[in-house]
Scaffold this motif. Structure first.
Motif, PDB file in Angstrom:
ATOM      1  N   THR A  51       0.847  -1.185   0.000  1.00 40.33           N
ATOM      2  CA  THR A  51       0.000   0.000   0.000  1.00 40.33           C
ATOM      3  C   THR A  51       0.888   1.242   0.000  1.00 40.33           C
ATOM      4  OG1 THR A  51      -1.674  -1.173   1.285  1.00 40.33           O
ATOM      5  CG2 THR A  51      -1.786   1.237   1.292  1.00 40.33           C
TER       6      THR A  51
ATOM      7  N   GLY B 203       2.821   4.413   0.918  1.00 36.29           N
ATOM      8  CA  GLY B 203       3.106   5.006   2.219  1.00 36.29           C
ATOM      9  C   GLY B 203       3.453   4.010   3.301  1.00 36.29           C
ATOM     10  N   THR B 204       3.599   2.716   2.958  1.00 38.13           N
ATOM     11  CA  THR B 204       3.888   1.706   3.983  1.00 38.13           C
ATOM     12  C   THR B 204       5.243   1.038   3.790  1.00 38.13           C
ATOM     13  OG1 THR B 204       2.782  -0.086   2.766  1.00 38.13           O
ATOM     14  CG2 THR B 204       1.422   1.246   4.253  1.00 38.13           C
TER      15      THR B 204
ATOM     16  N   PRO C 253       1.813   6.406   9.744  1.00 38.32           N
ATOM     17  CA  PRO C 253       1.013   6.466   8.508  1.00 38.32           C
ATOM     18  C   PRO C 253       1.424   7.649   7.639  1.00 38.32           C
ATOM     19  CG  PRO C 253      -0.372   6.274  10.477  1.00 38.32           C
ATOM     20  CD  PRO C 253       1.004   6.600  10.947  1.00 38.32           C
ATOM     21  N   PRO C 254       0.934   7.676   6.395  1.00 38.61           N
ATOM     22  CA  PRO C 254       1.167   8.865   5.568  1.00 38.61           C
ATOM     23  C   PRO C 254       0.620  10.114   6.251  1.00 38.61           C
ATOM     24  CG  PRO C 254       0.196   7.088   4.269  1.00 38.61           C
ATOM     25  CD  PRO C 254       0.133   6.654   5.697  1.00 38.61           C
TER      26      PRO C 254
ATOM     27  N   GLU D 131      -1.301  12.097   5.082  1.00 32.45           N
ATOM     28  CA  GLU D 131      -2.695  12.252   4.694  1.00 32.45           C
ATOM     29  C   GLU D 131      -3.263  10.880   4.347  1.00 32.45           C
ATOM     30  OE1 GLU D 131      -4.382  15.726   2.192  1.00 32.45           O
ATOM     31  OE2 GLU D 131      -3.928  14.145   0.751  1.00 32.45           O
ATOM     32  N   GLU D 132      -4.192  10.398   5.149  1.00 33.66           N
ATOM     33  CA  GLU D 132      -4.832   9.106   4.911  1.00 33.66           C
ATOM     34  C   GLU D 132      -6.059   9.283   4.015  1.00 33.66           C
ATOM     35  OE1 GLU D 132      -3.634   6.257   5.667  1.00 33.66           O
ATOM     36  OE2 GLU D 132      -3.352   5.924   7.812  1.00 33.66           O
ATOM     37  N   ILE D 133      -6.452   8.214   3.332  1.00 35.20           N
ATOM     38  CA  ILE D 133      -7.688   8.257   2.555  1.00 35.20           C
ATOM     39  C   ILE D 133      -8.891   8.270   3.499  1.00 35.20           C
ATOM     40  CG2 ILE D 133      -6.717   7.198   0.495  1.00 35.20           C
ATOM     41  CD1 ILE D 133      -7.847   4.530   1.410  1.00 35.20           C
ATOM     42  N   ASP D 134     -10.013   8.857   3.019  1.00 35.69           N
ATOM     43  CA  ASP D 134     -11.233   8.944   3.821  1.00 35.69           C
ATOM     44  C   ASP D 134     -12.430   8.964   2.868  1.00 35.69           C
ATOM     45  OD1 ASP D 134     -11.307  11.522   2.726  1.00 35.69           O
ATOM     46  OD2 ASP D 134     -10.545  12.477   4.548  1.00 35.69           O
TER      47      ASP D 134
ATOM     48  N   TYR E  31      -5.696   6.498  -3.021  1.00 36.05           N
ATOM     49  CA  TYR E  31      -4.313   6.975  -2.954  1.00 36.05           C
ATOM     50  C   TYR E  31      -3.852   7.430  -4.337  1.00 36.05           C
ATOM     51  CZ  TYR E  31      -3.903   4.491   1.538  1.00 36.05           C
ATOM     52  OH  TYR E  31      -4.066   4.048   2.818  1.00 36.05           O
TER      53      TYR E  31
ATOM     54  N   CYS F 259      -0.746  10.688  -1.489  1.00 31.61           N
ATOM     55  CA  CYS F 259      -1.725  11.611  -0.920  1.00 31.61           C
ATOM     56  C   CYS F 259      -3.109  11.059  -1.217  1.00 31.61           C
ATOM     57  CB  CYS F 259      -1.558  13.038  -1.450  1.00 31.61           C
ATOM     58  SG  CYS F 259      -1.978  13.252  -3.194  1.00 31.61           S
ATOM     59  N   ALA F 260      -4.112  11.634  -0.582  1.00 27.19           N
ATOM     60  CA  ALA F 260      -5.491  11.174  -0.752  1.00 27.19           C
ATOM     61  C   ALA F 260      -6.183  12.011  -1.824  1.00 27.19           C
ATOM     62  CB  ALA F 260      -6.243  11.288   0.569  1.00 27.19           C
TER      63      ALA F 260
END
Length: 676
Positions: A206, A208-209, A554-555, A557-560, A566, A668-669
């Motif tokens: 994924t 950012g990991t 985590p990054p 900015e996480e997805i939401d 991503y 980024c998200a």
């Protein structure tokens, strides 16, 4: 000039050798076979078409003042007067200088001197901050020195196993791949890139990991008793703290975070540990994060635990991107560095360089803002009010680029030196038309630390001057006498670098020509150069490499729900950097004509997007558009956009690594939809 001239490619950090000749009025390019980077006579599509840069009809050939052609004297006088006025009213730091990782060593050196001596500003940085600054920071804290690849590129050909984290050289530097042919290649990348398709094992995390994955790999090395204990005892320090910190990174937890199956992780570490010759390499995919320094550190820790660095035939290295990404930061463009890779806040370094420059040490400014911070502050009460740009196009290449363009528009004065009317030059008050690669002589330092000589092969167009002449012309009007001939500038650079980590004092143009490049450090004319600097000891005070404990986070900015996908960015084969050069080459534009958005078929189906549709990608910072490409080479939670056109970097996140000040380009998200 009609005789064939040996020189180097204008693009990436391989700096492939080529010979420029003529057939009638046509400029021809032939690969050289005496430069190890492309000794098989290889060039990529960009290298083969590089002659078109020299005859491109979009060349700038006259200085422009507010868009109108003027003489060089008028333009230089105007800029010098404005700089003097702004400095007098607002102080030296009201003027900023922004350089580039494609500038020769001579230009990088003189630009740093110009900022600190003629302008006395601390506000200088360069686009190399966006390239491999995280790997540089990680290498310094582990090994005491940053040299992208501390071994010759040809060493890779003897490797049994190579792990490459976040690099795609099959597209970014194709001749490099020839050096990987004999190894089992392990590639870590969220996409099944052309490089990943060549791999024996592809780990697809994924975005950012990467840091969590590196911790998981090292956890397995320890758990399966694959650690080289004798090497750790003899050549390193700090391993016990790292061993303790890894207790929480058991493989099943890492699989949940990264999406990489445990059996594949085990395959990777067992292959690396069983190899008699192995390398761990990192690229931008691992480094361009707000935790990039720690991510590279985790991969360095992995290499150290396996006993790789400082052994001939094994090691850790970083794939530098820009043509002079290595040398560009060694001699003064970076906000915190002086020539020779000296720290600007080191009293001894200041004293040495000031003596070469003929100024009191106390007159030299201290560290300034990093690249994005410098750009973000432009036109604000705390930031600079004028900026000079050399060899860079931040309107396209900076993160949150729409915001950066707004900050540039807020300046009282923008001066740009460029070959063509780039997107940044189009905003400038003054544009200086300058020479390019084959129209000038200078040195470049490639990804393996080999200093190379680019020779002038053709005459520049009438009305064009070199960056060195621009810098010296402005310095003269500000009361300082600077050399503007490359050989003289390099002689001064040699003296300024003497005794520093990146010591060039034993390197001459003649030696480079005779030896097809010299590895730094090279402190004396009789010194053979240093192709493998860590064989006997590392550049730390006690000679030991240092393990540094790091933790995944985590990054930024996480997805939401609002931004559920991503975005990751990168290069394509036919384009380079911001595209200012390559987008003007007909065959390259035909091969890669426009920005695109790569989506997994499942994501495309959910969004009702078909191949060829126009796609709108939106982040919290802006919008970008591209043509849909449907591919199962990418994860279903991720889209990819190349950054060679305006658009991708309007989306990217300027969150900064706390150590390297590298922005988080790689994740980024975003929200993705069909552009109606």
């Amino acid at each position: 000039m009609n005789a064939p001239v040996k020189t180097h490619c204008p693009y990436c950090a391989l700096q492939c050798g080529m010979t420029i000749g003529r057939q009638g009025t046509e400029i021809t390019i032939t690969p050289r076979t005496d430069i190890p980077a492309n000794a098989a006579g290889a060039l990529c599509q960009k290298g083969w078409t590089a002659a078109e840069l020299l005859t491109n009809g979009e060349r700038l050939t006259s200085p422009l003042l507010h868009g109108e052609p003027v003489s060089w004297e008028v333009a230089l006088d105007y800029v010098a007067a404005r700089l003097s006025g702004i400095t007098a009213e607002h102080g030296p730091d009201a003027v900023a200088v922004f350089g580039g990782g494609g500038l020769t060593n001579e230009k990088a050196y003189l630009l740093g001197k110009f900022a600190r001596v003629a302008l006395r500003t601390s506000q200088i940085d360069y686009n190399g901050r966006f390239c491999m600054s995280s790997a540089a920071a990680a290498s310094i804290r582990a090994f005491g020195m940053d040299r992208g690849m501390p071994f010759p590129i040809t060493d890779l050909a003897g490797a049994d196993v190579i792990l490459l984290a976040g690099g795609n050289p099959a597209e970014t530097m194709p001749p490099f791949v020839r050096h990987l042919d004999g190894a089992r290649l392990i590639v870590i990348d969220p996409r099944r890139t052309p490089t990943a398709k060549l791999a024996w094992l592809h780990l697809q995390p994924t975005p950012g990991t990467d840091l969590a994955l590196a911790l998981g790999l090292l956890h397995l090395v320890i758990a399966e008793e694959l650690v080289d204990e004798a090497y750790i005892e003899e050549r390193t320090s700090g391993f016990d703290a790292v061993r303790t910190s890894l207790a929480a990174w058991w493989p099943e937890r890492v699989e949940r975070i990264t999406g990489v199956p445990v059996p594949r992780m085990r395959e990777a570490v067992r292959a690396l540990a069983a190899a008699s010759s192995a390398y761990v390499l990192t690229g931008r995919g691992a480094e361009q994060h707000a935790k990039g320094t720690d991510t590279v550190t985790a991969f360095v820790n992995l290499a150290l635990a396996l006993g790789l660095p400082g052994r001939q035939g094994s090691g850790y290295g970083c794939l530098t991107g820009q043509g002079n990404g290595q040398g560009g930061r060694e001699h003064g463009q970076k906000a915190d560095q002086l020539p020779g890779y000296r720290k600007i806040d080191d009293p001894a370094a200041r004293e040495h360089v000031a003596a070469v420059w003929g100024v009191p040490p106390e007159d030299l400014p201290g560290p300034g803002r990093s690249a994005y911070e410098l750009l973000d502050a432009l036109g604000t009460p705390e930031g600079s009010r004028a900026m000079l740009v050399f060899g860079s196009n931040p309107v396209v290449s900076a993160p949150a680029s729409a915001h950066v363009a707004d900050r540039i528009r807020a300046l009282d004065l923008l001066v740009v030196c460029d070959v063509v009317m780039s997107e940044t030059a189009a905003l400038a008050d003054v544009v200086f038309p300058v020479t390019q690669w084959a129209e000038e002589t200078g040195t470049m330092t490639n990804l393996e630390g080999r200093v190379l000589l680019r020779r002038q092969a053709v005459e520049p167009p009438a009305g064009v001057r070199s960056d060195l002449e621009v810098i010296a012309g402005l310095a003269r009007r500000l009361g300082h006498d600077f050399a503007d001939e490359p050989g003289k500038v390099f002689e001064e650079l040699r003296r300024a670098s003497a005794g520093g980590a990146a010591d060039y004092s034993g390197i001459t143009y003649e030696r480079i020509a005779d030896e097809t490049g010299v590895f730094w450090p090279c402190p004396e004319p009789e010194h053979p150069g240093t192709p493998r600097p860590f064989l006997d000891s590392f550049a730390t005070p006690d000679g030991r490499a240092v393990f540094v404990p790091v933790e995944h986070r985590p990054p930024a900015e996480e997805i939401d729900e609002d931004y559920p996908v991503y975005l990751t960015t990168g290069r394509v084969l036919a384009q380079y950097q911001s595209g200012a050069q390559t987008r003007r080459i007909a065959s390259l534009t035909k091969a890669a004509p426009e920005p695109y958005v790569e989506l997994h078929p499942d994501l495309a189906e959910r969004l009702k997007i078909e191949a060829g549709d126009q796609v709108l990608v939106t982040s919290r910072r802006g919008e970008g558009r591209g043509v849909a490409r449907i591919s199962d080479a990418i994860r279903s939670d991720t889209v990819f956009m190349p950054f060679h056109w305006e658009g991708a970097n309007r989306l990217t996140n300027p969150a900064l690594d706390p150590v390297s000040r590298m922005p988080e380009f790689k994740v980024c998200a975003v929200r993705v939809e069909r552009d109606i």
